[in-house]
Design a protein around this motif. Structure first.
Motif, PDB file in Angstrom:
ATOM      1  N   UNK A   1       0.822  -1.222   0.000  1.00 33.61           N
ATOM      2  CA  UNK A   1       0.000   0.000   0.000  1.00 33.61           C
ATOM      3  C   UNK A   1       0.852   1.267   0.000  1.00 33.61           C
ATOM      4  N   UNK A   2       2.090   1.183   0.528  1.00 33.96           N
ATOM      5  CA  UNK A   2       2.930   2.362   0.628  1.00 33.96           C
ATOM      6  C   UNK A   2       3.436   2.898  -0.694  1.00 33.96           C
ATOM      7  N   UNK A   3       3.285   2.132  -1.767  1.00 35.74           N
ATOM      8  CA  UNK A   3       3.842   2.510  -3.065  1.00 35.74           C
ATOM      9  C   UNK A   3       2.832   3.227  -3.954  1.00 35.74           C
ATOM     10  N   UNK A   4       1.603   3.301  -3.509  1.00 33.74           N
ATOM     11  CA  UNK A   4       0.562   3.877  -4.362  1.00 33.74           C
ATOM     12  C   UNK A   4       0.312   5.336  -3.997  1.00 33.74           C
ATOM     13  N   UNK A   5      -0.072   6.091  -5.017  1.00 34.37           N
ATOM     14  CA  UNK A   5      -0.008   7.547  -5.037  1.00 34.37           C
ATOM     15  C   UNK A   5      -1.330   8.127  -5.509  1.00 34.37           C
ATOM     16  N   UNK A   6      -1.604   9.362  -5.112  1.00 36.56           N
ATOM     17  CA  UNK A   6      -2.693  10.121  -5.718  1.00 36.56           C
ATOM     18  C   UNK A   6      -2.401  11.609  -5.597  1.00 36.56           C
TER      19      UNK A   6
ATOM     20  N   UNK B   1       5.854   9.301 -11.562  1.00 39.59           N
ATOM     21  CA  UNK B   1       6.546   9.014 -12.821  1.00 39.59           C
ATOM     22  C   UNK B   1       6.056   7.743 -13.510  1.00 39.59           C
ATOM     23  N   UNK B   2       5.307   6.912 -12.800  1.00 40.55           N
ATOM     24  CA  UNK B   2       4.772   5.671 -13.371  1.00 40.55           C
ATOM     25  C   UNK B   2       3.274   5.637 -13.076  1.00 40.55           C
ATOM     26  N   UNK B   3       2.472   5.833 -14.108  1.00 44.22           N
ATOM     27  CA  UNK B   3       1.025   5.978 -13.934  1.00 44.22           C
ATOM     28  C   UNK B   3       0.386   4.787 -13.240  1.00 44.22           C
TER      29      UNK B   3
ATOM     30  N   UNK C   1      -5.600   7.165  -9.211  1.00 43.33           N
ATOM     31  CA  UNK C   1      -6.564   7.898 -10.028  1.00 43.33           C
ATOM     32  C   UNK C   1      -6.484   7.473 -11.482  1.00 43.33           C
ATOM     33  N   UNK C   2      -5.303   7.034 -11.919  1.00 42.41           N
ATOM     34  CA  UNK C   2      -5.100   6.646 -13.309  1.00 42.41           C
ATOM     35  C   UNK C   2      -5.257   5.140 -13.523  1.00 42.41           C
TER      36      UNK C   2
END
Length: 677
Positions: free
Chosen positions: A278-283, A318-320, A325-326
């Motif tokens: 979970x720590x690697x995911x972004x928004x 840098x990596x969608x 969201x993507x």
């Protein structure tokens, strides 16, 4: 997940401490049936208090010096009876590692060491993703060994690389999660990604008994989340929740990450456990307080249960695919157990969805009496669960058929009852509350949302379940690291220790000695921490020495003699014990049950991972992770956070131009022979 609590917390000084702080925030909404209350109900608060006050009472009657002398004499007598035959190491904290007298602990592999014939030499000032993909990765965790000859003098080392610490990894950068990633670039992110995953490295033992890397080994390779394509199988493969724009069929994924502990199968494949994915995911979607906002997501409930996104890394910039969201489904493709065939570089690794999706700490294997495969696993977070998987079929001589055993079987979550009984609850669609009416439309949903399924079944929330080591007689040992977030108000039934910083170990005895059984018994082996401080509430064999007690059990192993070995991970709170992390031999039988001896200890700021014994018992592999990082503010004479330029230790090179480097250590007995016999 409150991002301000994590990234802005002044009490954390590096990425490892940030992870630890994040683990302090429980994701489980139902904390009414924790293992603490179950333990207390079973053993009774009166008995627990007797154990807590015994040391204080003895000290009051006889005085502390007399008590210390008596304990030392008792410990010396116990050492003569111990099955762990070595002179106990003295506990402490300093810049290097230490091992018991009569043993060598040699550095075998360091972060950046070339592992292929064409790999460039490590240049810490000029790193690149291309170079890192041919060099040993960062933060080595699980270590497995696969012999390549009958003598066991040549073999493949299989090593997980859990995560990266930018603050001591890159020159001039400093800690990034706290600085909102202002210094990170795509180039640096790609190096981080290349340093994650795993390494397969051929090693050989010389005539003098020393091990070395076979750099031209044809099977040497790196596995990473940057470029390693993996298959997906089992009930969730191809499900719409597993499909992305890059993989519309939902059957393959690039890479694996946050690989903590793992296991080796009876047929010689390597299981890599994906832990804190979970720590690697972004928004970029934040609320008014600057916190990640998932309210518009179709799977908002599931994301919240898994603390997604936690934004520990800048990969999503840098990596969608790491931006929810993507690519909202990409997160469902992590948190699995990955099978790798070390002897076949052409074979794709496979994520086995039948084993469930959660923060896998380990995947230790054993067999039932009828030959079925059993895998024990912990979900390493506070108030999460212990699991096991039982295959439908039996292990055979057919390696391809054996791998299919990981696709068809039953996943169970554990319920520990106050009367000492253990019940394994099947995570099977249609069983009890696991129905469409409760949000589980299929077996794929049950496995993708294994935490939610275990919640619904009433499994017992545990205190950070990590490794679970099975023994051939139907016994297994569960490492429970700590739980500082269990509140005093949760002790209503006689919870033995609220706000525990020290953890404990539970022993499981499966019914009829069958690891595939759905019922069993449980008991406490030890309750960790300093037995000399009544308020800690530690419980050890009374003959355990001042050096022998420990805190925060994490990884573990059963050697060929059936003995339990425990590695510790105190994180930044080692100041509560005054001891660095290390490896201990823990007695499980007879009059010395609960007795522990210190065999190896780490340099300051490091966590000990592994451990793994060769079949002969003459070699022990240990992984020393993130040296010089955790809790360095508490190191006398240093008392500040480590950086690349100014670390608390430069272990293992002690080169003024080199930062600390995570490394694999190989332990052998001077003059030869089995370890601790």
């Amino acid at each position: 997940m409150n991002r301000k609590q994590i990234t802005g917390a002044s009490q954390t000084g590096n990425k490892a401490e940030t992870f630890e702080a994040a683990d302090n925030i429980p994701a489980n909404p139902d904390l009414s049936r924790t293992i603490g209350s179950v333990i207390a109900t079973r053993y009774g608060r009166r008995n627990m208090l007797k154990g807590m006050l015994g040391v204080s009472a003895a000290a009051a009657l006889f005085g502390a010096p007399a008590l210390t002398a008596a304990r030392q004499a008792s410990a010396a007598a116990a050492a003569a009876r111990s099955r762990y035959v070595f002179d106990e190491l003295e506990a402490g904290v300093d810049e290097t590692h230490h091992v018991a007298a009569g043993y060598d602990a040699d550095i075998l592999l360091r972060w950046g060491d070339p592992i292929t014939a064409d790999a460039p030499e490590f240049d810490v000032m000029n790193q690149s993703a291309e170079a890192q993909l041919q060099q040993f990765g960062y933060n080595n965790d699980y270590v497995g060994f696969l012999p390549l000859n009958a003598e066991g003098s040549r073999g493949l080392l299989c090593v997980n690389h859990e995560y990266t610490n930018e603050e001591v990894m890159f020159p001039g950068l400093g800690r990034q999660d706290k600085a909102e990633f202002t210094g990170m670039t795509k180039e640096l992110v790609d190096i981080e990604m290349a340093a994650h995953g795993g390494s397969v490295v051929e090693i050989a033992r010389n005539a003098d008994g020393k091990w070395h890397v076979v750099r031209n080994g044809k099977l040497n390779r790196r596995i990473s989340p940057l470029n390693t394509v993996m298959g997906i199988d089992g009930p969730a493969a191809g499900h719409p929740r597993m499909q992305t724009s890059a993989d519309p069929k939902g059957r393959e994924v690039i890479g694996t990450l946050n690989n903590c502990a793992g296991g080796m199968t009876p047929w010689g494949t390597w299981l890599m456990a994906e832990e804190n994915f979970h720590g690697y995911f972004w928004t970029d979607q934040l609320d008014a307080d600057g916190e990640p906002d998932v309210t518009g997501q179709a799977e908002a409930r599931q994301m919240q249960r898994y603390n997604v996104p936690s934004m520990w890394y800048a990969w999503g910039k840098y990596h969608d695919r790491f931006d929810i969201a993507k690519e909202p489904n990409e997160v469902n493709r992590f948190g699995w157990v990955v099978e790798v065939d070390p002897r076949n570089p052409e074979a794709r690794p496979v994520k086995h969805t039948a084993l469930g999706r959660f923060a896998h700490e380990g995947a230790e294997t054993t067999l039932s009496p009828d030959g079925r495969l059993v895998i024990y696993m912990g979900d390493d977070a506070r108030f999460e669960y212990v699991y096991k998987y039982v295959s439908d079929g039996a292990v055979s001589e057919d390696r391809a058929a054996n791998s299919r055993l990981l696709s068809k079987g039953t996943l169970y979550a554990a319920r520990f009852d106050p009367d000492g009984s253990l019940h394994w609850l099947p995570l099977v669609h249609g069983h009890g509350p696991l129905t469409a009416a409760n949000g589980f439309a299929s077996q794929a949903d049950v496995l993708i949302d294994a935490r939610l399924a275990a919640d619904a079944l009433g499994a017992t929330p545990m205190d950070r379940p990590e490794d679970v080591s099975p023994r051939g007689d139907g016994t297994a040992y569960v490492m429970l690291t700590n739980n500082s977030k269990r509140k005093p108000g949760q002790t209503d039934a006689a919870n033995p220790r609220a706000e525990s910083d020290f953890g404990h170990i539970i022993e499981i005895k499966e019914e009829n000695g069958d690891h595939a059984a759905t019922r069993g018994r449980w008991s406490i082996l030890v309750q960790c921490g300093d037995p000399g401080i009544a308020a800690v509430g530690a419980q050890w064999n009374p003959d355990t020495s001042e050096n022998g007690w420990f805190a925060s059990p994490d990884n573990s192993a059963i050697d060929a003699g059936g003995r339990l070995w425990v590695a510790t991970d105190q994180g930044r709170r080692w100041d509560k014990t005054g001891k660095s992390d290390g490896l201990y031999g823990v007695e499980t039988e007879g009059s010395l049950r609960g007795h522990s001896k210190l065999f190896f200890r780490c340099p300051v700021g490091a966590e000990l991972c592994g451990p793994y014994f060769t079949p002969s018992g003459e070699t022990l592999f240990l992984a020393v992770q993130h040296p010089g990082t955790d809790g360095t503010r508490n190191l006398k004479g240093f008392e500040r956070d480590s950086t690349f330029e100014d670390p608390a230790t430069r272990w293992p090179d002690f080169d003024p131009q080199m930062p600390p480097r995570p490394s694999v250590v190989v332990v052998t007995r001077q003059g030869g022979g089995k370890i601790a016999t």
